[in-house]
Design an enzyme around this catalytic site. Sequence first.
Site, PDB file in Angstrom:
ATOM      1  N   ARG A  70     -24.442 -53.736  46.261  1.00 29.53           N
ATOM      2  CA  ARG A  70     -23.257 -54.570  46.546  1.00 29.53           C
ATOM      3  C   ARG A  70     -22.987 -55.584  45.439  1.00 29.53           C
ATOM      4  O   ARG A  70     -22.528 -56.698  45.691  1.00 29.53           O
ATOM      5  CB  ARG A  70     -23.396 -55.330  47.875  1.00 29.53           C
ATOM      6  CG  ARG A  70     -23.350 -54.560  49.181  1.00 29.53           C
ATOM      7  CD  ARG A  70     -22.090 -53.778  49.377  1.00 29.53           C
ATOM      8  NE  ARG A  70     -22.314 -52.448  48.844  1.00 29.53           N
ATOM      9  CZ  ARG A  70     -22.967 -51.479  49.469  1.00 29.53           C
ATOM     10  NH1 ARG A  70     -23.403 -51.653  50.673  1.00 29.53           N
ATOM     11  NH2 ARG A  70     -23.147 -50.296  48.910  1.00 29.53           N
ATOM     12  N   GLU A 115     -21.305 -61.122  52.359  1.00 32.52           N
ATOM     13  CA  GLU A 115     -20.817 -60.043  51.475  1.00 32.52           C
ATOM     14  C   GLU A 115     -19.384 -60.291  51.011  1.00 32.52           C
ATOM     15  O   GLU A 115     -19.103 -60.170  49.815  1.00 32.52           O
ATOM     16  CB  GLU A 115     -20.928 -58.698  52.204  1.00 32.52           C
ATOM     17  CG  GLU A 115     -20.498 -57.538  51.329  1.00 32.52           C
ATOM     18  CD  GLU A 115     -20.400 -56.219  52.075  1.00 32.52           C
ATOM     19  OE1 GLU A 115     -21.418 -55.766  52.616  1.00 32.52           O
ATOM     20  OE2 GLU A 115     -19.298 -55.655  52.111  1.00 32.52           O
ATOM     21  N   SER A 165     -18.936 -55.505  56.953  1.00 31.08           N
ATOM     22  CA  SER A 165     -20.207 -56.210  57.148  1.00 31.08           C
ATOM     23  C   SER A 165     -20.086 -57.614  56.568  1.00 31.08           C
ATOM     24  O   SER A 165     -19.708 -57.768  55.407  1.00 31.08           O
ATOM     25  CB  SER A 165     -21.343 -55.484  56.423  1.00 31.08           C
ATOM     26  OG  SER A 165     -21.441 -54.175  56.929  1.00 31.08           O
TER      27      SER A 165
HETATM   28  C1  LIG Z   1     -13.423 -52.399  58.616  1.00 29.44           C
HETATM   29  C2  LIG Z   1     -14.058 -52.562  57.251  1.00 29.44           C
HETATM   30  C3  LIG Z   1     -15.076 -51.722  56.867  1.00 29.44           C
HETATM   31  C4  LIG Z   1     -15.672 -51.863  55.588  1.00 29.44           C
HETATM   32  N1  LIG Z   1     -16.677 -51.015  55.244  1.00 29.44           N
HETATM   33  C5  LIG Z   1     -17.274 -51.148  54.021  1.00 29.44           C
HETATM   34  C6  LIG Z   1     -18.335 -50.265  53.640  1.00 29.44           C
HETATM   35  O1  LIG Z   1     -18.734 -49.387  54.374  1.00 29.44           O
HETATM   36  N2  LIG Z   1     -18.893 -50.445  52.420  1.00 29.44           N
HETATM   37  C7  LIG Z   1     -18.468 -51.405  51.569  1.00 29.44           C
HETATM   38  O2  LIG Z   1     -19.016 -51.494  50.456  1.00 29.44           O
HETATM   39  N3  LIG Z   1     -17.454 -52.237  51.889  1.00 29.44           N
HETATM   40  C8  LIG Z   1     -16.853 -52.125  53.097  1.00 29.44           C
HETATM   41  N4  LIG Z   1     -15.843 -52.983  53.467  1.00 29.44           N
HETATM   42  C9  LIG Z   1     -15.424 -54.045  52.538  1.00 29.44           C
HETATM   43  C10 LIG Z   1     -14.185 -53.680  51.682  1.00 29.44           C
HETATM   44  O3  LIG Z   1     -13.412 -52.701  52.310  1.00 29.44           O
HETATM   45  C11 LIG Z   1     -14.534 -53.195  50.292  1.00 29.44           C
HETATM   46  O4  LIG Z   1     -15.305 -54.164  49.626  1.00 29.44           O
HETATM   47  C12 LIG Z   1     -13.280 -52.893  49.453  1.00 29.44           C
HETATM   48  O5  LIG Z   1     -13.658 -52.297  48.245  1.00 29.44           O
HETATM   49  C13 LIG Z   1     -12.428 -54.123  49.173  1.00 29.44           C
HETATM   50  O6  LIG Z   1     -11.218 -53.670  48.607  1.00 29.44           O
HETATM   51  P1  LIG Z   1      -9.891 -54.534  48.639  1.00 29.44           P
HETATM   52  O7  LIG Z   1      -8.901 -53.835  47.777  1.00 29.44           O
HETATM   53  O8  LIG Z   1      -9.478 -54.796  50.036  1.00 29.44           O
HETATM   54  O9  LIG Z   1     -10.399 -55.859  47.937  1.00 29.44           O
HETATM   55  P2  LIG Z   1      -9.940 -57.381  48.236  1.00 29.44           P
HETATM   56  O10 LIG Z   1     -10.475 -57.798  49.549  1.00 29.44           O
HETATM   57  O11 LIG Z   1      -8.483 -57.531  48.007  1.00 29.44           O
HETATM   58  O12 LIG Z   1     -10.740 -58.140  47.091  1.00 29.44           O
HETATM   59  C14 LIG Z   1     -12.150 -58.243  47.124  1.00 29.44           C
HETATM   60  C15 LIG Z   1     -12.630 -58.903  45.823  1.00 29.44           C
HETATM   61  O13 LIG Z   1     -12.355 -58.042  44.729  1.00 29.44           O
HETATM   62  C16 LIG Z   1     -11.470 -58.672  43.804  1.00 29.44           C
HETATM   63  N5  LIG Z   1     -10.530 -57.647  43.327  1.00 29.44           N
HETATM   64  C17 LIG Z   1      -9.743 -56.840  44.063  1.00 29.44           C
HETATM   65  N6  LIG Z   1      -9.066 -55.993  43.253  1.00 29.44           N
HETATM   66  C18 LIG Z   1      -9.440 -56.292  41.990  1.00 29.44           C
HETATM   67  C19 LIG Z   1      -9.091 -55.788  40.694  1.00 29.44           C
HETATM   68  N7  LIG Z   1      -8.207 -54.790  40.524  1.00 29.44           N
HETATM   69  N8  LIG Z   1      -9.690 -56.347  39.605  1.00 29.44           N
HETATM   70  C20 LIG Z   1     -10.585 -57.350  39.738  1.00 29.44           C
HETATM   71  N9  LIG Z   1     -10.944 -57.866  40.927  1.00 29.44           N
HETATM   72  C21 LIG Z   1     -10.373 -57.344  42.034  1.00 29.44           C
HETATM   73  C22 LIG Z   1     -10.781 -59.787  44.572  1.00 29.44           C
HETATM   74  O14 LIG Z   1     -10.365 -60.837  43.706  1.00 29.44           O
HETATM   75  C23 LIG Z   1     -11.902 -60.212  45.504  1.00 29.44           C
HETATM   76  O15 LIG Z   1     -12.797 -61.058  44.826  1.00 29.44           O
HETATM   77  C24 LIG Z   1     -15.224 -52.872  54.711  1.00 29.44           C
HETATM   78  C25 LIG Z   1     -14.182 -53.719  55.120  1.00 29.44           C
HETATM   79  C26 LIG Z   1     -13.609 -53.579  56.380  1.00 29.44           C
HETATM   80  C27 LIG Z   1     -12.493 -54.484  56.785  1.00 29.44           C
END
Ligand SMILES: Cc1cc2nc3c(=O)[nH]c(=O)nc-3n(C[C@H](O)[C@H](O)[C@H](O)COP(=O)(O)OP(=O)(O)OC[C@H]3O[C@@H](n4cnc5c(N)ncnc54)[C@H](O)[C@@H]3O)c2cc1C
Length: 339
Positions: A162, A331, A240
């Site tokens: 992570r 996380e 998580s």
């Molecule tokens: C129901 C649910 C289940 C999930 N299950 C998992 C799982 O099984 N495994 C897991 O690892 N995660 C899981 N997650 C967490 C999440 O989905 C992941 O971490 C996902 O990759 C986040 O993507 P996002 O586009 O929504 O990022 P955001 O929430 O928009 O951003 C997260 C972080 O990344 C940065 N960021 C986003 N895009 C960029 C970019 N292009 N360049 C630089 N920085 C950037 C943001 O500034 C922020 O710091 C889950 C979340 C939910 C709600």
Amino acid sequence: MRELLRDHTTLRLGGPATAWVRATSEQELVEAMSSIEGPLLVLGGGSNVVVADDGFDGTVVEVATSGVRADIEGEDPTCGGAMVTVAAGESWEDLVAQAVEREWIGVEALSGIPGLVGATPIQNVGAYGQEVAQTIAQVRVWDRVLMGVRTFANADCGFGYRTSRFKADPERHVVLDVTFQFRQGNLGAPVEYAELARTLGVDLGQRAPLADVREAVLELRRSKGMVLDPDDHDTWSAGSFFTNPVVDEAGLPDGAPAWPQEDGRVKTSAAWLIEQAGFHKGYGAGPVGLSTKHTLALTNRGGATTEQLLALAREVRDGVEATHGIRLVNEPVLVGCQL
Ligand SMILES: Cc1cc2nc3c(=O)[nH]c(=O)nc-3n(C[C@H](O)[C@H](O)[C@H](O)COP(=O)(O)OP(=O)(O)OC[C@H]3O[C@@H](n4cnc5c(N)ncnc54)[C@H](O)[C@@H]3O)c2cc1C
């Protein structure tokens, strides 16, 4: 009217942003990085952020770029590999569906994870025995310090559990696109997660058809409220909330699950620690609570505030520390607030 972060996050929490830019092309994204002064928040799908009730006093840059380019090597699809370059703004779940459809191996166990492709290298997204570090060939970024485009090969991304160099050095790198190298075939990668192996009816280390792995993972995830569903408040979360702690074996509570790590320490289960500390599924009164399906997810039951969510997170973290002497770490990325 100012855009509200709560309309862009899966927790449905977070106040207004001072300014908002939606970048639909790489050029717009780079222009935004070069021209915006002051605090800046890069936002993907908002599924891994907890934003303060006061919002964000700066500019949110919403990544909305698109494009998937696949270079398929070799005549024989069973021997060749696929190099697939995906814009940061593409949906991760759509990419996984496409990978399974086109017989690209290595992300099938990552089905059902919300968010965008550009965020996946940030925390090295993982689930059910797979993580993106296993298939990422390179990550192309805009470096906000050097003010230029850089490409990091997998070995230079600092991937760990992570985490990555991008998470370790926050706000410096904006992911523009990610190139994956997939092997091709109709069987998924060897199954490395016991619960998934059981669901598929295979032994650990055996392989199963890609489509079966995807369906099994989606089924497991749904049963835990880990696939977004607007009607199911158990999915109004950031996934998580705590990472699984890595500790010295001597510090492991009796009976706790233990997965040996390369550095000699062991990773244990945050969910187990939380349960044993007395916080069960559904714990919490009022508008925030633990998911009724998964101890590790903190959820907004409707009408919650970020402060209420953080108060619950502190209660759980402190309860676990008092019981087991292990301090859990969040996380999701906290924006404008602290645990
Ligand atoms: C129901 C649910 C289940 C999930 N299950 C998992 C799982 O099984 N495994 C897991 O690892 N995660 C899981 N997650 C967490 C999440 O989905 C992941 O971490 C996902 O990759 C986040 O993507 P996002 O586009 O929504 O990022 P955001 O929430 O928009 O951003 C997260 C972080 O990344 C940065 N960021 C986003 N895009 C960029 C970019 N292009 N360049 C630089 N920085 C950037 C943001 O500034 C922020 O710091 C889950 C979340 C939910 C709600």
